[in-house]
Scaffold this active site. Structure first.
Site, PDB file in Angstrom:
ATOM      1  N   GLY A  46       0.829  -1.198   0.000  1.00 30.83           N
ATOM      2  CA  GLY A  46       0.000   0.000   0.000  1.00 30.83           C
ATOM      3  C   GLY A  46       0.863   1.248   0.000  1.00 30.83           C
ATOM      4  N   GLN A  51       3.371   9.876   0.776  1.00 25.91           N
ATOM      5  CA  GLN A  51       4.634   9.143   0.976  1.00 25.91           C
ATOM      6  C   GLN A  51       5.644   9.416  -0.140  1.00 25.91           C
ATOM      7  OE1 GLN A  51       2.410   5.277   2.001  1.00 25.91           O
ATOM      8  NE2 GLN A  51       4.306   5.087   3.163  1.00 25.91           N
ATOM      9  N   CYS A  94       5.658  -0.208   7.461  1.00 24.63           N
ATOM     10  CA  CYS A  94       5.323   0.933   6.610  1.00 24.63           C
ATOM     11  C   CYS A  94       6.551   1.299   5.790  1.00 24.63           C
ATOM     12  CB  CYS A  94       4.918   2.105   7.496  1.00 24.63           C
ATOM     13  SG  CYS A  94       4.533   3.602   6.590  1.00 24.63           S
ATOM     14  N   LEU A  95       6.340   1.592   4.512  1.00 20.22           N
ATOM     15  CA  LEU A  95       7.476   1.957   3.655  1.00 20.22           C
ATOM     16  C   LEU A  95       8.145   3.250   4.138  1.00 20.22           C
ATOM     17  CD1 LEU A  95       5.960   1.105   0.149  1.00 20.22           C
ATOM     18  CD2 LEU A  95       7.677  -0.206   1.413  1.00 20.22           C
ATOM     19  N   HIS A 136      -4.687   1.863   7.499  1.00 19.59           N
ATOM     20  CA  HIS A 136      -3.281   2.298   7.626  1.00 19.59           C
ATOM     21  C   HIS A 136      -3.013   3.428   6.622  1.00 19.59           C
ATOM     22  CE1 HIS A 136       1.214   1.404   7.974  1.00 19.59           C
ATOM     23  NE2 HIS A 136       1.141   2.194   6.925  1.00 19.59           N
ATOM     24  N   GLU A 137      -3.432   3.214   5.368  1.00 22.10           N
ATOM     25  CA  GLU A 137      -3.180   4.220   4.329  1.00 22.10           C
ATOM     26  C   GLU A 137      -4.000   5.484   4.569  1.00 22.10           C
ATOM     27  OE1 GLU A 137      -0.675   3.840   2.566  1.00 22.10           O
ATOM     28  OE2 GLU A 137      -0.429   1.713   2.993  1.00 22.10           O
ATOM     29  N   HIS A 140      -2.354   7.871   6.780  1.00 20.00           N
ATOM     30  CA  HIS A 140      -1.331   8.710   6.128  1.00 20.00           C
ATOM     31  C   HIS A 140      -1.939  10.027   5.638  1.00 20.00           C
ATOM     32  CE1 HIS A 140       2.315   6.331   6.063  1.00 20.00           C
ATOM     33  NE2 HIS A 140       1.669   5.267   5.616  1.00 20.00           N
TER      34      HIS A 140
HETATM   35 ZN    ZN Z   1       2.464   3.348   5.717  1.00 20.99          ZN
END
Ligand code: ZN
Length: 174
Positions: A46, A51, A94-95, A136-137, A140
């Protein structure tokens, strides 16, 4: 499609609240293509636009593990209509928080409304892993990271570690 650089914590941009998209046009579709390419390259499932530095309410997801069966999902301006009271717990990463993982509990089922890749209004009932990933996304988009749910001590330890890694990776010798 271009692979973009993924911002990592600590970074002020990641804490910014993303703005709604008023029209899904070519630019937004190009952004979604780049987001997907970036996410695949980083082996994530995701990614939110912020991000890669774009404060727009756009999310891409693909939960399939097999490359041959890719199933990209695009969510523009997602809003949650309802959430289950029952929770499910997954170990999240998370990236933007590299190499850190923690168990996080979130509502097990959610119902969301969003615009798809073509700007069409959609409704979706999601549960399990998909529900967790969407939440989660969506966090962000509000400038929230999964580490914000941890204790102050644990969170500050992670941020310290990430800051150290950052100074290391930015160090060059010529
Ligand atoms: Zn994330």
């Amino acid at each position: 499609m271009t692979v973009k650089t993924i911002l990592t914590e600590p970074n002020k941009l990641l804490r910014q609240i993303s703005q709604p998209v008023d029209h899904v046009g070519e630019n937004e579709q190009k952004l979604m293509d780049d987001m997907l390419e970036t996410m695949y390259a980083a082996k994530g499932i995701g990614l939110a636009a912020i991000q890669i530095g774009f404060p727009k309410r756009i999310i891409v997801l693909d939960l399939t593990k097999d490359k041959a069966e890719r199933n990209p999902m695009y969510f523009v301006n997602p809003t949650i209509h309802s959430k289950a009271t029952e929770q499910s717990t997954y170990e999240e990463g998370c990236l933007s928080v590299p190499d850190q993982f923690a168990e996080i509990s979130r509502p097990k089922q959610i119902e969301i409304e969003y615009l798809d890749y073509h700007g069409e209004k959609k409704l979706l009932k999601a549960e399990g892993l998909l529900a967790t990933c969407i939440q989660h996304e969506m966090d962000h988009l509000e400038g929230i990271l999964f580490i914000d749910y941890l204790s102050k001590l644990k969170k500050s330890m992670i941020i310290k570690k990430l800051s150290k890694q950052k100074t290391k990776s930015e160090r060059i010798v010529v």
